[in-house]
Motif scaffolding. Structure first.
Motif, PDB file in Angstrom:
ATOM      1  N   GLY A  89       0.808  -1.224   0.000  1.00  0.00           N
ATOM      2  CA  GLY A  89       0.000   0.000   0.000  1.00  0.00           C
ATOM      3  C   GLY A  89       0.841   1.274   0.000  1.00  0.00           C
ATOM      4  O   GLY A  89       2.053   1.236  -0.122  1.00  0.00           O
ATOM      5  N   VAL A  90       0.140   2.381   0.163  1.00  0.00           N
ATOM      6  CA  VAL A  90       0.783   3.697   0.057  1.00  0.00           C
ATOM      7  C   VAL A  90       1.500   4.043   1.356  1.00  0.00           C
ATOM      8  O   VAL A  90       0.965   3.848   2.442  1.00  0.00           O
ATOM      9  CB  VAL A  90      -0.276   4.775  -0.272  1.00  0.00           C
ATOM     10  CG1 VAL A  90       0.350   6.157  -0.283  1.00  0.00           C
ATOM     11  CG2 VAL A  90      -0.920   4.487  -1.608  1.00  0.00           C
ATOM     12  N   VAL A  91       2.726   4.523   1.231  1.00  0.00           N
ATOM     13  CA  VAL A  91       3.461   5.032   2.394  1.00  0.00           C
ATOM     14  C   VAL A  91       3.762   6.516   2.163  1.00  0.00           C
ATOM     15  O   VAL A  91       3.984   6.943   1.031  1.00  0.00           O
ATOM     16  CB  VAL A  91       4.773   4.258   2.652  1.00  0.00           C
ATOM     17  CG1 VAL A  91       4.485   2.923   3.264  1.00  0.00           C
ATOM     18  CG2 VAL A  91       5.600   4.117   1.391  1.00  0.00           C
ATOM     19  N   THR A  92       3.730   7.281   3.234  1.00  0.00           N
ATOM     20  CA  THR A  92       3.966   8.728   3.106  1.00  0.00           C
ATOM     21  C   THR A  92       4.949   9.202   4.161  1.00  0.00           C
ATOM     22  O   THR A  92       5.155   8.549   5.184  1.00  0.00           O
ATOM     23  CB  THR A  92       2.657   9.522   3.302  1.00  0.00           C
ATOM     24  OG1 THR A  92       2.167   9.257   4.614  1.00  0.00           O
ATOM     25  CG2 THR A  92       1.611   9.166   2.275  1.00  0.00           C
ATOM     26  N   GLY A  93       5.540  10.340   3.896  1.00  0.00           N
ATOM     27  CA  GLY A  93       6.415  10.985   4.875  1.00  0.00           C
ATOM     28  C   GLY A  93       6.319  12.468   4.654  1.00  0.00           C
ATOM     29  O   GLY A  93       6.247  12.916   3.515  1.00  0.00           O
ATOM     30  N   VAL A 113       7.523   6.895  -6.533  1.00  0.00           N
ATOM     31  CA  VAL A 113       7.634   7.945  -5.521  1.00  0.00           C
ATOM     32  C   VAL A 113       7.301   9.304  -6.141  1.00  0.00           C
ATOM     33  O   VAL A 113       7.717   9.611  -7.259  1.00  0.00           O
ATOM     34  CB  VAL A 113       9.059   7.979  -4.931  1.00  0.00           C
ATOM     35  CG1 VAL A 113       9.224   9.152  -3.982  1.00  0.00           C
ATOM     36  CG2 VAL A 113       9.371   6.677  -4.225  1.00  0.00           C
ATOM     37  N   ARG A 114       6.493  10.084  -5.428  1.00  0.00           N
ATOM     38  CA  ARG A 114       6.152  11.447  -5.858  1.00  0.00           C
ATOM     39  C   ARG A 114       6.492  12.414  -4.747  1.00  0.00           C
ATOM     40  O   ARG A 114       6.422  12.066  -3.574  1.00  0.00           O
ATOM     41  CB  ARG A 114       4.649  11.554  -6.134  1.00  0.00           C
ATOM     42  CG  ARG A 114       4.124  10.641  -7.205  1.00  0.00           C
ATOM     43  CD  ARG A 114       4.220  11.290  -8.566  1.00  0.00           C
ATOM     44  NE  ARG A 114       3.695  10.422  -9.606  1.00  0.00           N
ATOM     45  CZ  ARG A 114       4.434   9.534 -10.249  1.00  0.00           C
ATOM     46  NH1 ARG A 114       5.706   9.379  -9.941  1.00  0.00           N
ATOM     47  NH2 ARG A 114       3.907   8.800 -11.203  1.00  0.00           N
ATOM     48  N   PHE A 115       6.813  13.649  -5.143  1.00  0.00           N
ATOM     49  CA  PHE A 115       7.067  14.710  -4.160  1.00  0.00           C
ATOM     50  C   PHE A 115       6.040  15.811  -4.342  1.00  0.00           C
ATOM     51  O   PHE A 115       5.600  16.071  -5.455  1.00  0.00           O
ATOM     52  CB  PHE A 115       8.452  15.307  -4.352  1.00  0.00           C
ATOM     53  CG  PHE A 115       9.565  14.345  -4.104  1.00  0.00           C
ATOM     54  CD1 PHE A 115       9.882  13.984  -2.822  1.00  0.00           C
ATOM     55  CD2 PHE A 115      10.280  13.822  -5.164  1.00  0.00           C
ATOM     56  CE1 PHE A 115      10.914  13.087  -2.589  1.00  0.00           C
ATOM     57  CE2 PHE A 115      11.315  12.925  -4.937  1.00  0.00           C
ATOM     58  CZ  PHE A 115      11.625  12.562  -3.650  1.00  0.00           C
ATOM     59  N   PHE A 142       6.181  16.811   1.268  1.00  0.00           N
ATOM     60  CA  PHE A 142       5.923  15.403   1.529  1.00  0.00           C
ATOM     61  C   PHE A 142       6.261  14.525   0.347  1.00  0.00           C
ATOM     62  O   PHE A 142       6.348  14.973  -0.796  1.00  0.00           O
ATOM     63  CB  PHE A 142       4.523  15.167   2.087  1.00  0.00           C
ATOM     64  CG  PHE A 142       3.385  15.381   1.125  1.00  0.00           C
ATOM     65  CD1 PHE A 142       2.946  16.648   0.838  1.00  0.00           C
ATOM     66  CD2 PHE A 142       2.744  14.298   0.539  1.00  0.00           C
ATOM     67  CE1 PHE A 142       1.879  16.854  -0.029  1.00  0.00           C
ATOM     68  CE2 PHE A 142       1.678  14.483  -0.329  1.00  0.00           C
ATOM     69  CZ  PHE A 142       1.255  15.763  -0.611  1.00  0.00           C
ATOM     70  N   ALA A 143       6.535  13.285   0.692  1.00  0.00           N
ATOM     71  CA  ALA A 143       6.902  12.282  -0.301  1.00  0.00           C
ATOM     72  C   ALA A 143       5.974  11.104  -0.105  1.00  0.00           C
ATOM     73  O   ALA A 143       5.610  10.784   1.017  1.00  0.00           O
ATOM     74  CB  ALA A 143       8.347  11.847  -0.089  1.00  0.00           C
TER      75      ALA A 143
END
Lengths: 112, 158
Positions: free
Chosen positions: A27-31, A88-90, A103-104
């Motif tokens: 699934g999606v992970v974010t930071g 990966v997107r920023f 965020f990434a």
């Protein structure tokens, strides 16, 4: 700047890790990180603003922030047992005067 | 006293305007020259905006690479742009600034990939974001960030 290698996990903004096969999805992970501008840097940038050109202090600030956001995303990916994050997107958004969120995000996967 | 007041009110901003014009255009020309030199040094290094690689490539390892830069307009150009914005139309002073920032970000990304021994960068994306003013009145420092990122590939050689 190399964002992936120092963190012991494969990062890619393509839909798979080139040369490898995805065997599991997590699934999606974010930071994210929210940063405000440093007063000293702001004064220097203000001077630099007269003649134009690169504002080095800000470039570094944003690079550090993006690295931190990526690290948090990677930590989340590791905690769910992934060994790679693909696609990966920023993104950057201005929250208030002088503060910005970076965020990434990406998809945590296991590759072989 | 009147002369001093006149000088402070009109002379100083005019002086800063002229200084900004000459220094700003000098810095811009020098930057464009450097960008062209660095671009020709990277001539032949594959940088693609798509993901597919030629069938003959055997990809060994890959990583995410990025390059970014924050730039701002000089005082003279900001004044010109402000005037221009009030009548509409093309704002020429902004065009070279954004162009050189974008090329600089791309170069930084490509140079870091090449410097770490990667053979190509695929799926390159470019993003532009505006930094908020530090003061609400629009006089604070403002900048534009250009970000270039992509996936760097190392090829297996026999």
């Amino acid at each position: 700047m190399d964002l992936g290698q120092p963190q012991g996990i494969s990062l890619s903004n393509t839909e798979s890790i080139p040369g490898k096969r995805i065997v599991d999805f997590y699934g999606v992970v974010t930071g994210n990180t929210v940063r405000a501008k440093h007063i000293g840097r702001d004064i220097m940038a203000g001077l630099k603003n007269v003649v134009g050109g690169e504002l080095k202090g800000y470039t570094e600030l944003l690079q550090d922030s993006r690295t931190e956001a990526t690290e948090r995303m990677v930590a989340q990916a590791k905690s769910v047992g992934a060994n790679a994050v693909v696609n990966v997107r920023f993104a950057t958004s201005s929250i208030s005067q002088g503060a910005a969120e970076l965020f990434a995000y990406g998809t945590a996967v296991r590759v072989e | 006293m009147l002369e001093l007041e006149l000088f402070l009110n009109f002379g100083v901003p005019l002086l800063i305007l002229l200084l900004a014009y000459f220094l700003g255009s000098y810095i811009e020309r020098r930057h464009f020259r450097k960008i062209r030199e660095r671009e020709s040094a990277l001539h032949g290094y594959p940088i693609m905006t798509f993901e597919d690689t030629p069938d003959t490539w055997r990809v060994g390892s890959s990583t995410l690479v990025s390059g970014s830069v924050v730039v701002s307009l000089d005082y003279f150009k900001r004044v010109i742009a402000g005037l221009r914005a009030s009548v509409g139309g093309r704002i020429k002073t902004y065009e070279p600034l954004l162009d050189r920032a974008r090329r600089e970000a791309l170069l930084r990304m490509a140079e870091s990939a090449k410097g770490s021994g990667y053979d190509a960068v695929v799926n390159v994306r470019l993003e532009t974001s505006r930094l908020a003013n530090s003061r609400g009145n629009g006089n604070g420092t403002a900048g534009v960030e250009m970000l270039a990122f992509g996936t760097a590939l190392k090829l297996d050689r026999k």
